[in-house]
Design an enzyme around this catalytic site. Structure first.
Site, PDB file in Angstrom:
ATOM      1  N   GLU A 125       0.869  -1.209  -0.032  1.00 22.72           N
ATOM      2  CA  GLU A 125      -0.075   0.012  -0.095  1.00 22.72           C
ATOM      3  C   GLU A 125       0.920   1.276  -0.039  1.00 22.72           C
ATOM      4  OE1 GLU A 125      -2.776  -0.145   3.374  1.00 22.72           O
ATOM      5  OE2 GLU A 125      -3.521  -2.189   2.411  1.00 22.72           O
ATOM      6  N   HIS A 169      -7.710   1.213   1.966  1.00 29.92           N
ATOM      7  CA  HIS A 169      -7.541   0.992   3.547  1.00 29.92           C
ATOM      8  C   HIS A 169      -8.421   1.713   4.400  1.00 29.92           C
ATOM      9  CE1 HIS A 169      -4.873  -1.602   6.331  1.00 29.92           C
ATOM     10  NE2 HIS A 169      -6.026  -1.376   6.781  1.00 29.92           N
TER      11      HIS A 169
HETATM   12  N1  LIG Z   1      -9.765  -2.536   6.604  1.00 31.32           N
HETATM   13  C1  LIG Z   1      -9.361  -1.911   7.848  1.00 31.32           C
HETATM   14  O1  LIG Z   1      -9.199  -0.611   7.896  1.00 31.32           O
HETATM   15  C2  LIG Z   1      -9.359  -2.645   9.013  1.00 31.32           C
HETATM   16  C3  LIG Z   1      -9.697  -2.137  10.347  1.00 31.32           C
HETATM   17  C4  LIG Z   1      -9.435  -3.082  11.389  1.00 31.32           C
HETATM   18  C5  LIG Z   1      -9.194  -4.107  11.356  1.00 31.32           C
HETATM   19  N2  LIG Z   1      -8.850  -4.718  10.239  1.00 31.32           N
HETATM   20  C6  LIG Z   1      -8.314  -6.159  10.105  1.00 31.32           C
HETATM   21  O2  LIG Z   1      -9.497  -6.796  10.222  1.00 31.32           O
HETATM   22  C7  LIG Z   1      -8.968  -8.386  10.592  1.00 31.32           C
HETATM   23  C8  LIG Z   1     -10.086  -8.742  11.603  1.00 31.32           C
HETATM   24  O3  LIG Z   1     -10.013  -7.887  12.818  1.00 31.32           O
HETATM   25  P1  LIG Z   1     -10.838  -8.352  14.194  1.00 31.32           P
HETATM   26  O4  LIG Z   1     -10.620  -7.190  15.416  1.00 31.32           O
HETATM   27  O5  LIG Z   1     -11.841  -9.013  13.856  1.00 31.32           O
HETATM   28  O6  LIG Z   1      -9.545  -9.417  14.434  1.00 31.32           O
HETATM   29  P2  LIG Z   1      -9.714 -10.680  15.413  1.00 31.32           P
HETATM   30  O7  LIG Z   1      -8.485 -11.100  15.970  1.00 31.32           O
HETATM   31  O8  LIG Z   1     -10.788 -10.237  16.683  1.00 31.32           O
HETATM   32  O9  LIG Z   1     -10.594 -11.789  14.843  1.00 31.32           O
HETATM   33  C9  LIG Z   1      -9.723 -12.734  13.777  1.00 31.32           C
HETATM   34  C10 LIG Z   1     -10.243 -14.089  13.758  1.00 31.32           C
HETATM   35  O10 LIG Z   1      -9.736 -14.705  12.625  1.00 31.32           O
HETATM   36  C11 LIG Z   1      -9.675 -15.959  13.089  1.00 31.32           C
HETATM   37  N3  LIG Z   1      -8.637 -16.728  11.987  1.00 31.32           N
HETATM   38  C12 LIG Z   1      -7.432 -16.468  11.899  1.00 31.32           C
HETATM   39  N4  LIG Z   1      -7.044 -17.049  10.764  1.00 31.32           N
HETATM   40  C13 LIG Z   1      -7.982 -17.844  10.332  1.00 31.32           C
HETATM   41  C14 LIG Z   1      -8.150 -18.495   9.165  1.00 31.32           C
HETATM   42  N5  LIG Z   1      -7.041 -18.741   8.288  1.00 31.32           N
HETATM   43  N6  LIG Z   1      -9.334 -19.155   9.029  1.00 31.32           N
HETATM   44  C15 LIG Z   1     -10.615 -18.803   9.648  1.00 31.32           C
HETATM   45  N7  LIG Z   1     -10.295 -17.984  10.792  1.00 31.32           N
HETATM   46  C16 LIG Z   1      -9.094 -17.472  11.047  1.00 31.32           C
HETATM   47  C17 LIG Z   1      -9.026 -16.142  14.403  1.00 31.32           C
HETATM   48  O11 LIG Z   1      -9.227 -17.143  15.076  1.00 31.32           O
HETATM   49  C18 LIG Z   1     -10.156 -14.750  14.952  1.00 31.32           C
HETATM   50  O12 LIG Z   1     -11.499 -15.436  15.534  1.00 31.32           O
HETATM   51  C19 LIG Z   1      -7.692  -8.136  11.054  1.00 31.32           C
HETATM   52  O13 LIG Z   1      -6.598  -8.683  10.356  1.00 31.32           O
HETATM   53  C20 LIG Z   1      -7.314  -6.772  11.251  1.00 31.32           C
HETATM   54  O14 LIG Z   1      -6.203  -6.150  11.038  1.00 31.32           O
HETATM   55  C21 LIG Z   1      -8.818  -4.103   9.121  1.00 31.32           C
END
Ligand SMILES: NC(=O)c1ccc[n+]([C@@H]2O[C@H](COP(=O)([O-])OP(=O)(O)OC[C@H]3O[C@@H](n4cnc5c(N)ncnc54)[C@H](O)[C@@H]3O)[C@@H](O)[C@H]2O)c1
Length: 409
Positions: A269, A292
């Site tokens: 990015e 993003h």
């Molecule tokens: N786009 C954005 O601006 C933005 C903003 C916030 C968070 N995010 C991203 O969103 C994602 C989720 O955030 P969150 O707070 O819900 O995280 P979180 O840690 O609460 O949840 C992630 C979940 O994914 C599961 N997981 C991990 N690998 C897996 C796989 N291969 N298959 C199935 N399940 C799997 C984990 O067990 C967990 O329950 C993160 O990667 C975070 O960085 C993006």
């Protein structure tokens, strides 16, 4: 070795950089801190200079809090990352200097959920295609390929903070939710847990990824996974850029197997706004690309401001380390009428006995005491009836395992 904090007041100066939301300044000022703010990030030398006499530092993603900065800033007690990520802070060095680090892991959950929902509706309705045609002067009034989301099957991969909240809101719109998570997660509402990723892919009309950034997720969604999705289904990724093979996604969109996609995160990015962006997904029909911004709303910024500032305040006042990203977690407030000794140390046998030996030797009566450990660190908070003499703080600081001692009255 830092000198013990035995001054009767813990309040002092706070420095908030990078345009942190005004609510953070208001909260800390109200709690008694003298707050200085700056709109930009500072480089290492400037930061060290500005941190003289500052106990609380607030940053976003651009300020690097290196081991050198921490070493050269003995007055610093806590750093607040007013964002999600903490890669910009040397967490290990911070812990070694007894500096607590906090962030805001949940403040933008709802913002991501709302963007995902908006995109699911827009793509299912083919709004992007209609919009583009209108701007090109074409009036295409037809229902072909446009669907309601009500009754459609949503497949959520990763049922964490974001995935599970999306599940609840999507059900309210009448979607049937299926999810897959590598750990055992409680299904909310009527959502159904699937035993494998393949099961979700074969059943869902819309597949959305909300997995975390663990390294094993690198490239985990590619040719094979897209092939297993239902013909005409929709794909979203608002989690991490490196989890999806974009070349495979492009092929499946071009073939029509995937009817639409929304991508908010990319393997590489641009560093800042206004810079050019390239991706093999540019120019595809019914594909929404966003820079993003899943978590970027004014509401999320406001929430981050309040959330992290409150963590800094509670750490400074009570030694509370709940949700600290680098120290053992202890939550309680100081009991009324008592003084708290907060002792951070290397987690080796015998430290609690040594602390209590110092207190007993000085005739200090313990009202309550709690211990938490995290890896190499231990944290003990001891509430005592009256302020301890400076000598007690000094003797605690001189214990070989001590990282930092604070007396919080
Ligand atoms: N786009 C954005 O601006 C933005 C903003 C916030 C968070 N995010 C991203 O969103 C994602 C989720 O955030 P969150 O707070 O819900 O995280 P979180 O840690 O609460 O949840 C992630 C979940 O994914 C599961 N997981 C991990 N690998 C897996 C796989 N291969 N298959 C199935 N399940 C799997 C984990 O067990 C967990 O329950 C993160 O990667 C975070 O960085 C993006």
């Amino acid at each position: 070795m830092p000198a013990p904090d035995t001054a009767p007041t813990r309040k002092g100066r706070a420095l908030l950089l990078e345009n942190i939301h005004a609510d953070a300044e208001a909260l800390l000022s109200e709690a008694g801190w003298e707050v200085e703010t700056a709109s930009g990030a500072l480089d290492e030398a400037e930061l060290v200079e500005r941190l003289a006499g500052v106990s609380l530092l607030g940053i976003r993603s651009q300020t690097q809090v290196s081991a050198k900065v921490l070493e050269a800033s003995p007055d610093l007690r806590a750093v607040g990352a007013f964002c999600i990520g903490t890669n910009q802070i040397d967490l290990f060095a911070a812990a070694a200097h007894g500096v607590a680090v906090f962030n805001a892991p949940y403040s933008n959950t709802r913002s991501v959920v709302e963007l995902a929902l908006a995109e699911i509706i827009a793509l299912t309705r083919r709004l992007t295609v209609k919009d583009r045609a209108m701007h090109e002067g074409v009036w295409d009034k037809s229902a072909t390929g446009s669907h309601e989301v009500r009754g459609r099957r949503l497949g959520i991969v990763g049922y964490g903070n974001i995935g599970s909240q999306l599940s609840v809101v999507a059900e309210a719109l009448g979607m049937s939710v299926f999810f897959y998570d590598t750990t055992d997660k409680l299904a909310l509402g009527n959502a159904r847990r699937c035993g494998s990723l393949g099961e979700v892919l074969e059943i869902a009309d819309v597949v959305t990824l909300h997995v975390d950034g663990r390294s094993s997720n690198s490239g985990f969604f590619g040719q094979e996974e897209f092939s297993r999705m239902r013909p005409g289904s929709i794909f979203l990724n608002l989690s991490r850029g490196f989890v999806v093979d974009h070349a495979a996604l492009r092929r499946h969109v071009e073939s029509g197997h995937i009817a639409g996609a929304a991508i908010d995160v990319f393997p590489s990015e641009p560093k800042g706004s206004g810079q050019s962006f390239d991706s093999e997904l540019r120019g595809l029909p019914n594909v929404i690309l966003t820079p993003h911004v899943g978590g970027s709303t004014e509401e999320a910024q406001e929430d981050i401001g309040r959330f992290v500032a409150a963590k800094l305040r509670d750490y400074a006042l009570h030694g509370a380390t709940t949700l600290s990203v680098n120290l053992p977690a202890l939550a309680t407030e100081t009991a009324p009428g008592t003084v708290r000794l907060a002792h951070l140390h290397r987690n080796v046998p015998g430290v609690l006995a040594a602390i209590n030996g110092v207190l007993a030797g000085a005739g200090v009566n313990i009202e309550s005491q709690q211990l938490a450990t995290r890896g190499d660190l231990g944290y003990v908070v001891t509430d005592i009836a009256a302020p301890a003499a400076d000598e007690v703080g000094r003797r605690l600081q001189e214990l070989p395992e001590t990282v930092r001692v604070r007396q919080l009255s």
